[in-house]
Design a protein around this motif. Structure first.
Motif, PDB file in Angstrom:
ATOM      1  N   ASP A 199     -49.347   4.363 -52.014  1.00 42.18           N
ATOM      2  CA  ASP A 199     -47.997   4.745 -52.435  1.00 42.18           C
ATOM      3  C   ASP A 199     -47.073   3.546 -52.290  1.00 42.18           C
ATOM      4  OD1 ASP A 199     -45.925   6.265 -53.397  1.00 42.18           O
ATOM      5  OD2 ASP A 199     -46.153   7.889 -51.952  1.00 42.18           O
ATOM      6  N   TYR A 200     -45.840   3.753 -52.781  1.00 40.71           N
ATOM      7  CA  TYR A 200     -44.868   2.667 -52.876  1.00 40.71           C
ATOM      8  C   TYR A 200     -43.509   3.270 -52.553  1.00 40.71           C
ATOM      9  CZ  TYR A 200     -42.925  -1.580 -55.113  1.00 40.71           C
ATOM     10  OH  TYR A 200     -42.304  -2.761 -55.385  1.00 40.71           O
ATOM     11  N   LEU A 201     -42.997   2.980 -51.353  1.00 37.98           N
ATOM     12  CA  LEU A 201     -41.741   3.562 -50.905  1.00 37.98           C
ATOM     13  C   LEU A 201     -40.615   2.535 -50.988  1.00 37.98           C
ATOM     14  CD1 LEU A 201     -42.990   5.478 -47.723  1.00 37.98           C
ATOM     15  CD2 LEU A 201     -42.598   6.406 -50.011  1.00 37.98           C
ATOM     16  N   ILE A 202     -39.461   2.988 -51.443  1.00 41.75           N
ATOM     17  CA  ILE A 202     -38.309   2.108 -51.613  1.00 41.75           C
ATOM     18  C   ILE A 202     -37.400   2.182 -50.384  1.00 41.75           C
ATOM     19  CG2 ILE A 202     -36.286   1.593 -53.040  1.00 41.75           C
ATOM     20  CD1 ILE A 202     -38.941   0.989 -54.399  1.00 41.75           C
ATOM     21  N   LYS A 203     -36.961   1.020 -49.921  1.00 42.39           N
ATOM     22  CA  LYS A 203     -35.985   0.949 -48.824  1.00 42.39           C
ATOM     23  C   LYS A 203     -34.592   1.240 -49.371  1.00 42.39           C
ATOM     24  CE  LYS A 203     -38.455  -2.769 -46.349  1.00 42.39           C
ATOM     25  NZ  LYS A 203     -38.341  -4.136 -45.821  1.00 42.39           N
ATOM     26  N   PRO A 204     -33.717   1.883 -48.576  1.00 41.29           N
ATOM     27  CA  PRO A 204     -33.991   2.524 -47.283  1.00 41.29           C
ATOM     28  C   PRO A 204     -34.860   3.771 -47.476  1.00 41.29           C
ATOM     29  CG  PRO A 204     -31.779   3.065 -48.002  1.00 41.29           C
ATOM     30  CD  PRO A 204     -32.301   2.064 -48.983  1.00 41.29           C
ATOM     31  N   LEU A 205     -35.636   4.089 -46.473  1.00 39.06           N
ATOM     32  CA  LEU A 205     -36.590   5.186 -46.584  1.00 39.06           C
ATOM     33  C   LEU A 205     -35.902   6.535 -46.711  1.00 39.06           C
ATOM     34  CD1 LEU A 205     -39.302   4.263 -43.917  1.00 39.06           C
ATOM     35  CD2 LEU A 205     -39.477   4.082 -46.404  1.00 39.06           C
ATOM     36  N   ASP A 206     -36.380   7.319 -47.660  1.00 42.16           N
ATOM     37  CA  ASP A 206     -35.925   8.691 -47.806  1.00 42.16           C
ATOM     38  C   ASP A 206     -36.855   9.587 -46.984  1.00 42.16           C
ATOM     39  OD1 ASP A 206     -34.410  10.887 -49.445  1.00 42.16           O
ATOM     40  OD2 ASP A 206     -36.536  11.373 -49.657  1.00 42.16           O
ATOM     41  N   ALA A 207     -36.288  10.387 -46.088  1.00 38.39           N
ATOM     42  CA  ALA A 207     -37.099  11.199 -45.172  1.00 38.39           C
ATOM     43  C   ALA A 207     -38.008  12.169 -45.921  1.00 38.39           C
ATOM     44  CB  ALA A 207     -36.196  11.959 -44.203  1.00 38.39           C
ATOM     45  N   GLY A 208     -37.485  12.788 -46.973  1.00 41.10           N
ATOM     46  CA  GLY A 208     -38.289  13.736 -47.738  1.00 41.10           C
ATOM     47  C   GLY A 208     -39.452  13.067 -48.436  1.00 41.10           C
ATOM     48  N   ARG A 209     -39.181  11.923 -49.042  1.00 35.67           N
ATOM     49  CA  ARG A 209     -40.256  11.186 -49.716  1.00 35.67           C
ATOM     50  C   ARG A 209     -41.301  10.700 -48.715  1.00 35.67           C
ATOM     51  NH1 ARG A 209     -41.212   7.499 -54.025  1.00 35.67           N
ATOM     52  NH2 ARG A 209     -43.491   7.324 -54.002  1.00 35.67           N
ATOM     53  N   PHE A 210     -40.839  10.278 -47.542  1.00 32.98           N
ATOM     54  CA  PHE A 210     -41.768   9.810 -46.509  1.00 32.98           C
ATOM     55  C   PHE A 210     -42.703  10.942 -46.087  1.00 32.98           C
ATOM     56  CE2 PHE A 210     -43.136   8.951 -42.190  1.00 32.98           C
ATOM     57  CZ  PHE A 210     -43.496   7.606 -42.245  1.00 32.98           C
ATOM     58  N   ARG A 211     -42.142  12.133 -45.857  1.00 31.16           N
ATOM     59  CA  ARG A 211     -42.977  13.273 -45.453  1.00 31.16           C
ATOM     60  C   ARG A 211     -43.990  13.617 -46.535  1.00 31.16           C
ATOM     61  NH1 ARG A 211     -38.045  15.288 -43.584  1.00 31.16           N
ATOM     62  NH2 ARG A 211     -37.855  16.601 -45.446  1.00 31.16           N
ATOM     63  N   GLY A 212     -43.555  13.587 -47.790  1.00 29.37           N
ATOM     64  CA  GLY A 212     -44.475  13.897 -48.881  1.00 29.37           C
ATOM     65  C   GLY A 212     -45.619  12.903 -48.954  1.00 29.37           C
ATOM     66  N   THR A 213     -45.305  11.636 -48.785  1.00 27.38           N
ATOM     67  CA  THR A 213     -46.343  10.604 -48.795  1.00 27.38           C
ATOM     68  C   THR A 213     -47.319  10.814 -47.646  1.00 27.38           C
ATOM     69  OG1 THR A 213     -44.956   8.953 -49.883  1.00 27.38           O
ATOM     70  CG2 THR A 213     -46.754   8.123 -48.522  1.00 27.38           C
ATOM     71  N   MET A 214     -46.795  11.124 -46.452  1.00 32.58           N
ATOM     72  CA  MET A 214     -47.662  11.326 -45.292  1.00 32.58           C
ATOM     73  C   MET A 214     -48.520  12.574 -45.451  1.00 32.58           C
ATOM     74  SD  MET A 214     -47.522   8.826 -43.290  1.00 32.58           S
ATOM     75  CE  MET A 214     -48.562   9.652 -42.083  1.00 32.58           C
ATOM     76  N   ASP A 215     -47.980  13.630 -46.037  1.00 31.26           N
ATOM     77  CA  ASP A 215     -48.783  14.837 -46.294  1.00 31.26           C
ATOM     78  C   ASP A 215     -50.006  14.487 -47.140  1.00 31.26           C
ATOM     79  OD1 ASP A 215     -47.106  16.505 -44.872  1.00 31.26           O
ATOM     80  OD2 ASP A 215     -46.028  17.235 -46.634  1.00 31.26           O
ATOM     81  N   ARG A 216     -49.759  13.728 -48.216  1.00 24.91           N
ATOM     82  CA  ARG A 216     -50.855  13.363 -49.107  1.00 24.91           C
ATOM     83  C   ARG A 216     -51.825  12.390 -48.438  1.00 24.91           C
ATOM     84  NH1 ARG A 216     -49.981  10.502 -52.982  1.00 24.91           N
ATOM     85  NH2 ARG A 216     -47.835   9.773 -52.632  1.00 24.91           N
ATOM     86  N   ALA A 217     -51.288  11.490 -47.607  1.00 20.29           N
ATOM     87  CA  ALA A 217     -52.140  10.522 -46.912  1.00 20.29           C
ATOM     88  C   ALA A 217     -53.099  11.229 -45.957  1.00 20.29           C
ATOM     89  CB  ALA A 217     -51.279   9.516 -46.155  1.00 20.29           C
ATOM     90  N   LEU A 218     -52.598  12.182 -45.186  1.00 19.02           N
ATOM     91  CA  LEU A 218     -53.460  12.891 -44.244  1.00 19.02           C
ATOM     92  C   LEU A 218     -54.498  13.733 -44.978  1.00 19.02           C
ATOM     93  CD1 LEU A 218     -51.546  11.807 -42.126  1.00 19.02           C
ATOM     94  CD2 LEU A 218     -51.424  14.076 -41.108  1.00 19.02           C
ATOM     95  N   GLN A 219     -54.102  14.322 -46.096  1.00 18.17           N
ATOM     96  CA  GLN A 219     -55.071  15.082 -46.899  1.00 18.17           C
ATOM     97  C   GLN A 219     -56.169  14.166 -47.431  1.00 18.17           C
ATOM     98  OE1 GLN A 219     -52.761  17.040 -49.924  1.00 18.17           O
ATOM     99  NE2 GLN A 219     -51.667  18.327 -48.451  1.00 18.17           N
ATOM    100  N   SER A 220     -55.775  12.968 -47.860  1.00 15.86           N
ATOM    101  CA  SER A 220     -56.748  11.999 -48.355  1.00 15.86           C
ATOM    102  C   SER A 220     -57.710  11.561 -47.263  1.00 15.86           C
ATOM    103  CB  SER A 220     -56.014  10.780 -48.935  1.00 15.86           C
ATOM    104  OG  SER A 220     -56.920   9.799 -49.387  1.00 15.86           O
ATOM    105  N   LEU A 221     -57.186  11.335 -46.060  1.00 14.11           N
ATOM    106  CA  LEU A 221     -58.036  10.925 -44.948  1.00 14.11           C
ATOM    107  C   LEU A 221     -59.029  12.022 -44.576  1.00 14.11           C
ATOM    108  CD1 LEU A 221     -55.375   9.168 -42.679  1.00 14.11           C
ATOM    109  CD2 LEU A 221     -57.211   8.055 -43.961  1.00 14.11           C
ATOM    110  N   GLU A 222     -58.597  13.273 -44.665  1.00 16.22           N
ATOM    111  CA  GLU A 222     -59.489  14.388 -44.336  1.00 16.22           C
ATOM    112  C   GLU A 222     -60.630  14.510 -45.331  1.00 16.22           C
ATOM    113  OE1 GLU A 222     -56.926  17.725 -44.247  1.00 16.22           O
ATOM    114  OE2 GLU A 222     -56.031  17.226 -42.299  1.00 16.22           O
TER     115      GLU A 222
END
Length: 235
Positions: free
Chosen positions: A99-122
């Motif tokens: 993924d590619y996140l733009i500064k400053p970090l948006d909390a909602g976008r960060f959570r969405g990226t992390m949700d998908r990242a953890l699903q991918s790792l699983e």
């Protein structure tokens, strides 16, 4: 245990990522984070992280070049670029960025990226450990390792079939390469929670009546780790 790397030459930005990560992981189990002020120090660390947050604009090697060098090393971490440069998004695809996140970090976008990242790792295939013994290398599935023990300069991997593999390594380096099923019950031991049958008298009980020590200060953490492990496995 999930492992994260934050590579950013701006201390305030690195702290912002660490804070958001801490808030996200608060109820998702144990994790470890390491910070790197530049690409060179990240490359020299040996990698092995599940997720790497990588700034684009840094002194050479910059973020994109660091990513290319990581991939050449065989690194398969999930790469998440964090930058102010929207125009670099296409370069990110070339290195298989997650993924590619733009500064400053948006909390909602960060959570969405992390949700998908953890699903991918699983969904990743069963992990293995590559052990170098002299000029030879051996692949050991993590599921077959009952516990790891360090004695002197060597690590001893105790496998479920009774085989013991020894090689030169540090326990803290090995800890970076294994996943959340392994728990450091003692300064000299990592145990695979899937094989734990209980604990008593300062020891972790394993199959066939075998036992290894558990630090008194780690007994409560061990219980909590076992409960999380049981919850994740389900009925």
């Amino acid at each position: 245990m999930l492992t994260f790397a934050i590579c950013d030459d701006e201390p305030l930005m690195a702290q912002s990522i660490a804070d958001q990560l801490s808030a996200y992981m608060a109820e998702r189990g144990p994790y470890r984070t390491e910070r790197f002020p530049d690409g060179r120090s990240l490359l020299e660390s040996g990698g092995g992280f599940d997720v790497i947050f990588l700034d684009v604009q840094m002194e050479r090697p910059d973020g994109m070049e660091t990513a290319r060098l990581l991939r050449r090393q065989g690194n398969r971490s999930l790469l998440i670029f964090v930058t102010v440069l929207r125009e670099c998004v296409f370069d990110a695809f070339e290195v298989g960025a997650f993924d590619y996140l733009i500064k400053p970090l948006d909390a909602g976008r960060f959570r969405g990226t992390m949700d998908r990242a953890l699903q991918s790792l699983e969904r990743r295939p069963e992990k293995s450990l590559v052990v170098r013994r002299g000029t030879a290398r051996e692949v050991v599935p993590l599921a077959e390792i009952v516990y790891c023990e360090v004695r002197g300069r060597k690590v001893y991997l105790h496998r479920s079939g009774g085989e013991i593999i020894d090689y030169y390594d540090k326990l803290e380096d090995l800890e970076r390469r294994v996943d959340g099923r392994f728990f450091k019950c003692h300064r000299s031991y990592l145990v695979n929670l899937d094989y734990v049958r209980g604990s008593r008298d300062g020891q972790v009980v394993l199959p066939e009546g075998e036992a290894i020590p558990v630090s008194r200060l780690r007994e409560r953490d061990l219980t909590e780790a076992l409960l999380r492990c049981m919850k994740e496995r389900g009925p």
